[in-house]
Motif scaffolding. Structure first.
Motif, PDB file in Angstrom:
ATOM      1  N   UNK A 137       0.868  -1.178   0.000  1.00  0.00           N
ATOM      2  CA  UNK A 137       0.000   0.000   0.000  1.00  0.00           C
ATOM      3  C   UNK A 137       0.905   1.228   0.000  1.00  0.00           C
ATOM      4  N   UNK A 138       1.030   1.869  -1.168  1.00  0.00           N
ATOM      5  CA  UNK A 138       1.978   2.974  -1.316  1.00  0.00           C
ATOM      6  C   UNK A 138       1.653   4.142  -0.389  1.00  0.00           C
ATOM      7  N   UNK A 139       0.357   4.455  -0.225  1.00  0.00           N
ATOM      8  CA  UNK A 139      -0.023   5.554   0.668  1.00  0.00           C
ATOM      9  C   UNK A 139       0.412   5.276   2.101  1.00  0.00           C
ATOM     10  N   UNK A 140       0.148   4.056   2.555  1.00  0.00           N
ATOM     11  CA  UNK A 140       0.526   3.692   3.925  1.00  0.00           C
ATOM     12  C   UNK A 140       2.043   3.693   4.083  1.00  0.00           C
ATOM     13  N   UNK A 141       2.752   3.146   3.102  1.00  0.00           N
ATOM     14  CA  UNK A 141       4.217   3.102   3.169  1.00  0.00           C
ATOM     15  C   UNK A 141       4.809   4.502   3.258  1.00  0.00           C
ATOM     16  N   UNK A 142       4.288   5.414   2.436  1.00  0.00           N
ATOM     17  CA  UNK A 142       4.789   6.783   2.463  1.00  0.00           C
ATOM     18  C   UNK A 142       4.434   7.466   3.777  1.00  0.00           C
TER      19      UNK A 142
END
Length: 201
Positions: free
Chosen positions: A75-80
């Protein structure tokens, strides 16, 4: 090696050593010379303060919990988000504790336990779910928390303006010559409603 021994070598009181190591001086002035001397002695002696003792003295854990139902780094949003929070906390000499927000976390009331055990100073909650009674309980106990990525009731939340974002995407498509649109909805969640409203506008 303990605080009393460090204090004896530094020729000061154990309380002064505790204040220097915890960073909590209160109203007690400590000279830079004394502070540097204590820190140098600790380094020379290889002394690391006991984290539990430090928490008892300072009443702080120096840790912020991030509770999320999705621990997937895909999950790119969560990772960022995690990367940004981690970086910000590191710059403030604090740490991040990742907590799995699942049925067990809620049923065992671990959201309260982490505060009672002084494991965290505050909670960031990514993607709250369930009947949200547990958020009511956190609020009643006056434990500090903030919601991220979604809004629930009047609880403090950090969210982006999904409606404006959706409107900007649709406008970009219009500017590129698109004539037909389809909106695939994510369900009856606050974030989905905001995106749907933006799409329709």
């Amino acid at each position: 090696m303990n605080i009393r021994t460090i204090a004896k070598i530094a020729d000061c009181s154990p309380a002064t050593v505790s204040r220097v190591l915890s960073g909590n001086h209160g109203n007690v002035p400590i000279s830079p010379k004394t502070r540097d001397k204590i820190l140098r002695i600790c380094q020379e002696q290889g002394y690391e303060p006991n984290i539990h003792a430090s928490r008892m003295f300072s009443k702080r854990a120096g840790i912020i919990g991030l509770a999320t139902a999705d621990t997937s780094v895909e999950d790119e949003n969560l990772s960022r988000f995690i990367s940004g929070v981690y970086g910000e906390l590191s710059s403030r000499d604090s740490r991040l504790l990742l907590l799995l927000l699942d049925d067990s976390f809620l049923s065992k009331k671990e959201y309260l336990t982490v505060f009672r055990r002084r494991e965290v100073d505050a909670l960031i909650i990514w993607g709250a779910f369930g009947d949200l009674e547990w958020l009511d309980e956190l609020s009643r106990k006056k434990y500090p928390f903030i919601l991220a990525s979604n809004r629930c009731g009047d609880y403090p939340a950090a969210v982006c303006d999904d409606a404006v974002g959706m409107m900007a995407m649709v406008q970009q498509c219009l500017d590129c010559g698109a004539e037909s649109f389809v909106h695939i909805d994510g369900g009856n969640f606050e974030i989905s409603r905001r995106r749907r409203d933006g799409f329709l506008q």
